[in-house]
Design a protein around this motif. Structure first.
Motif, PDB file in Angstrom:
ATOM      1  N   PRO A  40      -1.687   2.685  -4.882  1.00 14.71           N
ATOM      2  CA  PRO A  40      -0.935   3.167  -3.710  1.00 14.71           C
ATOM      3  C   PRO A  40      -1.615   4.380  -3.087  1.00 14.71           C
ATOM      4  O   PRO A  40      -1.882   5.363  -3.777  1.00 14.71           O
ATOM      5  CB  PRO A  40       0.404   3.576  -4.338  1.00 14.71           C
ATOM      6  CG  PRO A  40       0.050   4.014  -5.730  1.00 14.71           C
ATOM      7  CD  PRO A  40      -1.199   3.287  -6.149  1.00 14.71           C
ATOM      8  N   ARG A  71       8.523   4.989   1.081  1.00 25.85           N
ATOM      9  CA  ARG A  71       7.524   5.785   0.354  1.00 25.85           C
ATOM     10  C   ARG A  71       8.177   6.928  -0.412  1.00 25.85           C
ATOM     11  O   ARG A  71       9.151   7.493   0.103  1.00 25.85           O
ATOM     12  CB  ARG A  71       6.486   6.373   1.328  1.00 25.85           C
ATOM     13  CG  ARG A  71       5.657   5.328   2.003  1.00 25.85           C
ATOM     14  CD  ARG A  71       4.577   5.972   2.859  1.00 25.85           C
ATOM     15  NE  ARG A  71       4.180   5.071   3.940  1.00 25.85           N
ATOM     16  CZ  ARG A  71       3.476   5.444   4.996  1.00 25.85           C
ATOM     17  NH1 ARG A  71       3.076   6.691   5.120  1.00 25.85           N
ATOM     18  NH2 ARG A  71       3.173   4.581   5.934  1.00 25.85           N
ATOM     19  N   LEU A  91      -2.416  -2.174  -9.008  1.00 24.40           N
ATOM     20  CA  LEU A  91      -1.865  -1.798  -7.714  1.00 24.40           C
ATOM     21  C   LEU A  91      -2.249  -0.342  -7.467  1.00 24.40           C
ATOM     22  O   LEU A  91      -2.004   0.519  -8.329  1.00 24.40           O
ATOM     23  CB  LEU A  91      -0.332  -1.926  -7.685  1.00 24.40           C
ATOM     24  CG  LEU A  91       0.230  -3.355  -7.783  1.00 24.40           C
ATOM     25  CD1 LEU A  91       0.396  -3.764  -9.233  1.00 24.40           C
ATOM     26  CD2 LEU A  91       1.570  -3.443  -7.070  1.00 24.40           C
ATOM     27  N   LEU A 150      -1.140  -0.126   0.217  1.00 25.66           N
ATOM     28  CA  LEU A 150      -1.003  -0.511  -1.189  1.00 25.66           C
ATOM     29  C   LEU A 150      -1.992  -1.647  -1.453  1.00 25.66           C
ATOM     30  O   LEU A 150      -1.884  -2.720  -0.860  1.00 25.66           O
ATOM     31  CB  LEU A 150       0.433  -0.983  -1.481  1.00 25.66           C
ATOM     32  CG  LEU A 150       0.687  -1.471  -2.903  1.00 25.66           C
ATOM     33  CD1 LEU A 150       0.530  -0.350  -3.932  1.00 25.66           C
ATOM     34  CD2 LEU A 150       2.084  -2.085  -3.025  1.00 25.66           C
TER      35      LEU A 150
END
Ligand code: GLY
Length: 394
Positions: free
Chosen positions: A270, A250, A268, A276
């Motif tokens: 996060p 991360r 995507l 995710l």
């Protein structure tokens, strides 16, 4: 979960306890309305539990949807205060609201041409959207594939965690005295051309002064709803993946990443807690929520081409939900042509984004009897011209 009293009467009866129904109930209680009942077999379920929670009015903009853009931006602007107030009202439940911005990238030259068009559209509308070379995009997000051909940076498109948000809404409703009654509405009761209540699968009936229909793609299927009051709301299936980014990797990505991968759209999202989310398919095949090998394969294939490192991450969940799509893909917000019945449905790809503004607009209508100007383009009566009216009796 409190039980309904025999012969129960609600000032406001909300049919559907997903993200929209719960938010409407909470905001209505916040504005001083009492005796609010929300009917659902499982409050806090629905599409928001599946959704990635991207708050992306700009990067998700489609041509011809400028009124929806204005509504989306108005909701996006309210989000920080809405999330903070909800955290406080729920006794400290975090919503995962995060001001992270979004990059939208292109993988080949056709994809880049598509994004260039979108950028030109953004510029014509005066939106805050900056063109990036492939190198600039990778500088912002180093995990992107070296082949990325360019993109956009939109600093105002953010994210929230739909699951945590609905949990907070359930808690906030309960603390505000809203009755969350676990049952399914089986029939809308109409008397003298006015909606007056609902029959439930528990064999109870609830009468109500006003009824808010917020049942997503099931809204138009409620037995007893007179013909022509609501258009068909089509279910649009989205399959989605949840991966986990282990601590040492991360931040894997620092902001939302949207992409056009050889003409196919992907995103995507996060989260700060390491989740995710990768989505989503878009399939019109009825009320089916099966996760298919083909859907998972397509998402992983495109995500891998965009961010090759994802193959190292644990895949922890696959799921599918149904987006409620109206005939023009815009929501239905406000009084319907049936007196006593208000709609809050049809949010299609934007349910999580449009939650704060929808809840505020419906709560305002319920307390004042006036349709707020921002809601006017989304009047449910636009689909039933014969019954058309902008100020139905409250
Ligand atoms: N707004 C994202 C989706 O509908 O997939």
């Amino acid at each position: 979960m409190t039980r309904l009293a025999k012969g129960a009467h609600a000032d406001v009866l909300v049919i559907g306890g997903g993200i929209i129904g719960l938010a409407v109930a909470w905001r209505a209680a916040r504005r001083g309305l009492g005796n609010i009942v929300v009917i659902d077999p499982a409050h806090g379920g629905g599409a928001a539990r599946v959704a990635a929670g991207m708050l992306a009015p700009v990067t998700e903009l489609q041509y011809g949807e400028e009124p929806l853009l204005r509504l989306g931006m108005a909701s996006n602007e309210r989000y920080a205060a809405f999330a903070a107030e909800l955290t406080e009202a729920s006794g400290g439940q975090d919503t995962g609201y995060r001001q992270c911005g979004t990059v939208a990238v292109a993988l080949d030259s056709d994809d880049r041409a598509e994004l260039r068009e979108l950028h030109a559209f953004h510029q014509r509308l005066g939106l805050d959207s900056h063109w990036l070379t492939g190198r600039e995009a990778r500088r912002l997000e180093p995990m992107l594939a070296p082949g990325v051909r360019g993109g956009l940076h939109v600093t105002d498109d953010h994210q929230v965690d739909g699951r945590r948000l609905v949990r907070a809404l359930v808690l906030a409703c309960e603390r505000a005295g809203v009755l969350l009654h676990r049952a399914e509405a089986t029939e809308l009761l109409v008397e003298n051309d006015r909606a007056v209540g609902a029959r439930l699968d528990t064999l109870e009936t609830v009468t109500a002064d006003r009824i808010v229909l917020a049942a997503g793609p099931h809204s138009h299927r409620l037995p007893g709803l007179p013909e022509g009051v609501l258009p068909a709301i089509r279910p649009v299936k989205g399959q989605i993946l949840r991966l986990r980014v282990p601590e040492p990797y991360r931040p894997f990505l620092s902001r939302n990443v949207r992409a056009v991968v050889r003409g196919r759209h992907l995103y995507l999202v996060p989260r700060e807690n390491g989740e995710l989310v990768i989505g989503a398919t878009s399939e019109e095949q009825g009320y089916d929520t099966t996760v298919t090998a083909g859907g998972v394969y397509e998402l992983l294939r495109d995500a891998h081409e965009l961010v090759p490192g994802i193959t190292e991450l644990p895949l922890v969940e696959t799921s599918a939900g149904l987006r409620p799509g109206s005939p023009d893909n815009a929501p239905l917000i406000g009084p319907t042509a049936l007196p006593g019945l208000v709609a809050a449905t049809g949010h299609y790809r934007n349910g999580v984004l449009l939650t704060p503004v929808t809840a505020d607009l419906v709560a305002e209508y319920l307390t004042t009897g006036e349709t707020p100007a921002l809601a006017a383009p989304f009047t449910p009566t636009r689909f039933s011209p014969a019954r058309s009216t902008t100020k139905a009796p409250a």
